[in-house]
Write a protein that holds these residues in place. Structure first.
Motif, short mmCIF file in Angstrom:
data_model
loop_
_atom_site.label_atom_id
_atom_site.label_comp_id
_atom_site.label_asym_id
_atom_site.label_seq_id
_atom_site.Cartn_x
_atom_site.Cartn_y
_atom_site.Cartn_z
N ILE A 67 0.85 -1.19 0.00
CA ILE A 67 0.00 0.00 0.00
C ILE A 67 0.88 1.24 0.00
CG2 ILE A 67 -1.87 -1.15 1.25
CD1 ILE A 67 -1.09 0.34 3.76
N THR A 68 0.32 2.36 -0.45
CA THR A 68 1.03 3.62 -0.35
C THR A 68 0.09 4.62 0.31
OG1 THR A 68 0.29 4.24 -2.56
CG2 THR A 68 2.45 3.23 -2.40
N ARG A 69 0.64 5.77 0.71
CA ARG A 69 -0.21 6.76 1.32
C ARG A 69 -0.25 7.99 0.43
NH1 ARG A 69 1.75 8.39 6.93
NH2 ARG A 69 2.14 6.16 7.14
N ARG A 70 -1.36 8.68 0.51
CA ARG A 70 -1.40 9.97 -0.18
C ARG A 70 -2.19 10.96 0.64
NH1 ARG A 70 -5.41 7.86 -4.58
NH2 ARG A 70 -7.35 8.86 -3.90
N ALA A 71 -1.87 12.21 0.44
CA ALA A 71 -2.53 13.29 1.18
C ALA A 71 -3.87 13.57 0.53
CB ALA A 71 -1.66 14.53 1.19
N ASP A 72 -4.86 13.82 1.37
CA ASP A 72 -6.17 14.25 0.88
C ASP A 72 -6.55 15.44 1.74
OD1 ASP A 72 -9.54 13.22 1.25
OD2 ASP A 72 -8.64 14.05 -0.58
N GLY A 73 -6.12 16.63 1.29
CA GLY A 73 -6.20 17.79 2.19
C GLY A 73 -5.25 17.52 3.34
N ARG A 74 -5.76 17.58 4.55
CA ARG A 74 -4.91 17.31 5.70
C ARG A 74 -4.95 15.85 6.13
NH1 ARG A 74 -6.40 21.54 10.09
NH2 ARG A 74 -7.27 22.96 8.56
N ALA A 75 -5.85 15.09 5.52
CA ALA A 75 -5.97 13.67 5.90
C ALA A 75 -4.94 12.85 5.13
CB ALA A 75 -7.37 13.18 5.59
N VAL A 76 -4.65 11.69 5.63
CA VAL A 76 -3.81 10.73 4.93
C VAL A 76 -4.68 9.54 4.55
CG1 VAL A 76 -1.90 9.11 5.15
CG2 VAL A 76 -1.70 11.40 6.13
N LEU A 77 -4.64 9.19 3.27
CA LEU A 77 -5.39 8.02 2.82
C LEU A 77 -4.42 6.93 2.39
CD1 LEU A 77 -8.16 9.64 0.59
CD2 LEU A 77 -8.29 9.00 3.01
N PHE A 78 -4.81 5.70 2.62
CA PHE A 78 -4.00 4.55 2.20
C PHE A 78 -4.62 3.92 0.96
CE2 PHE A 78 -0.98 4.50 5.56
CZ PHE A 78 -1.61 5.20 6.57
N VAL A 79 -3.75 3.55 0.04
CA VAL A 79 -4.17 3.06 -1.28
C VAL A 79 -3.43 1.75 -1.58
CG1 VAL A 79 -4.40 3.68 -3.71
CG2 VAL A 79 -4.19 5.49 -1.99
N ILE A 80 -4.14 0.82 -2.13
CA ILE A 80 -3.50 -0.44 -2.55
C ILE A 80 -2.59 -0.23 -3.74
CG2 ILE A 80 -4.18 -2.37 -4.04
CD1 ILE A 80 -5.82 -3.49 -2.11
N ASP A 81 -1.44 -0.89 -3.73
CA ASP A 81 -0.58 -0.91 -4.92
C ASP A 81 -0.87 -2.21 -5.67
OD1 ASP A 81 1.46 -1.34 -6.79
OD2 ASP A 81 2.95 -0.30 -5.58
N ARG A 82 -1.67 -2.10 -6.71
CA ARG A 82 -2.15 -3.32 -7.36
C ARG A 82 -1.05 -4.09 -8.08
NH1 ARG A 82 -7.33 -4.11 -6.49
NH2 ARG A 82 -8.56 -2.28 -5.94
N ASP A 83 -0.04 -3.39 -8.57
CA ASP A 83 1.07 -4.09 -9.22
C ASP A 83 1.82 -4.96 -8.22
OD1 ASP A 83 2.02 -1.38 -11.47
OD2 ASP A 83 0.54 -3.00 -11.64
N ALA A 84 2.04 -4.41 -7.04
CA ALA A 84 2.75 -5.18 -6.01
C ALA A 84 1.94 -6.40 -5.61
CB ALA A 84 3.01 -4.30 -4.79
N LEU A 85 0.66 -6.21 -5.47
CA LEU A 85 -0.21 -7.33 -5.11
C LEU A 85 -0.25 -8.37 -6.22
CD1 LEU A 85 -3.40 -6.12 -3.31
CD2 LEU A 85 -1.87 -7.95 -2.65
N ALA A 86 -0.30 -7.91 -7.44
CA ALA A 86 -0.36 -8.83 -8.57
C ALA A 86 0.91 -9.66 -8.63
CB ALA A 86 -0.56 -8.07 -9.88
N GLU A 87 2.04 -9.03 -8.39
CA GLU A 87 3.30 -9.76 -8.44
C GLU A 87 3.37 -10.78 -7.32
OE1 GLU A 87 6.51 -7.21 -9.50
OE2 GLU A 87 7.97 -8.69 -8.82
#
Lengths: 113, 145
Positions: A67-87
């Motif tokens: 997973i990676t994180r990204r900023a959403d305004g002041r919040a932090v959201l976590f996102v799946i890295d689908r390539d990593a999961l696929a591998e």
């Protein structure tokens, strides 16, 4: 065997596979997969452990590159890295296939001896 | 007649719509042979050589080191646990892949026996072998954890 380590700066696939061995972490990945990017608090609402516990799991998953994180305004959201999961899935499938081949041969051996 | 294969880990066909919860490698197979016979086929070096599918040379003893050929190239092996006729655990690594631990569990069943194979990476930082090591214990860089 576990997937080839990629070049410098990228994912430790051994850690990725080890990360998947934990049921709570798999649940977190399922949630991110179904719901899209989520904050740690939102995820904690869905799983039966503390916000602190969720953060530890998120940290493992992030270190493993799943997973990676990204900023959403002041919040932090976590996102799946689908390539990593696929591998990771590919390695699991290939390793499973290798064991099935070995067990086929073991079966033949036992049948004929 | 042997019972059908019982591989419990189905390979995913579409990674994108695959649920994220893939298990570690876990394969089960039932055999007509009894548990002792199954164990012997795994733990006796001559018998192991016959079905492994390539060269294999490792004493099945706790702490032993050896090698086996695999589809991923030569694997350096370190045996961790041997509990006849129930359980064999080793870790191994090839030049291509990170080290993993393999657990082989043998159980008796009503109709014979069952073998469960589980494979997953060892903790990051645990080395199994240097890439060009021979199979002697002094050369293999092994860390316990």
């Amino acid at each position: 065997m576990a997937p080839t380590p990629r070049s410098a700066g990228s994912i430790d696939h051994g850690a990725g596979l080890a990360a998947l061995a934990d049921p709570t972490r798999r649940h977190v990945l399922d949630l991110l997969s179904e719901l899209g990017p989520q904050s740690a608090s939102a995820l904690a609402d869905h799983v039966d452990i503390s916000r602190q516990g969720v953060s530890k799991h998120l940290s493992s998953l992030e270190q493993a590159g799943l997973i990676t994180r990204r900023a959403d305004g002041r919040a932090v959201l976590f996102v799946i890295d689908r390539d990593a999961l696929a591998e990771t899935s590919t390695w699991l499938a290939a390793a499973t296939q290798r064991w099935n081949g070995r067990l086929d041969r073991l079966e033949e051996f036992l049948d004929s001896h | 007649m042997n019972t059908p294969d019982e591989a419990t880990n189905e390979p995913p066909t579409h990674a994108d719509d695959q649920p994220a919860s893939d298990d570690v490698v876990r394969v089960e197979r039932e055999f007509d042979a009894d548990a002792d016979r199954l164990w012997e086929a795994i733990a006796d070096p001559d018998q192991l050589s016959e079905w492994w599918g390539g060269d294999v040379s490792v004493p099945i003893e706790p702490g032993a080191d050896g090698e086996a050929s695999t589809e991923r190239g030569p694997a350096y092996i370190h045996v961790e646990e041997v509990d006849p006729p129930h359980r064999l655990v080793f870790r191994w690594a090839t030049e291509l892949d990170v080290p993993t631990r393999v657990e082989l569990d043998v159980e008796s069943t009503e109709s014979g026996s069952r073998l469960t194979v589980t494979e997953m990476p060892v903790s990051p930082g645990v080395a199994v072998a240097s890439a060009h090591a021979s199979a002697s214990a002094s050369v293999l860089a092994l860390a316990s954890h």
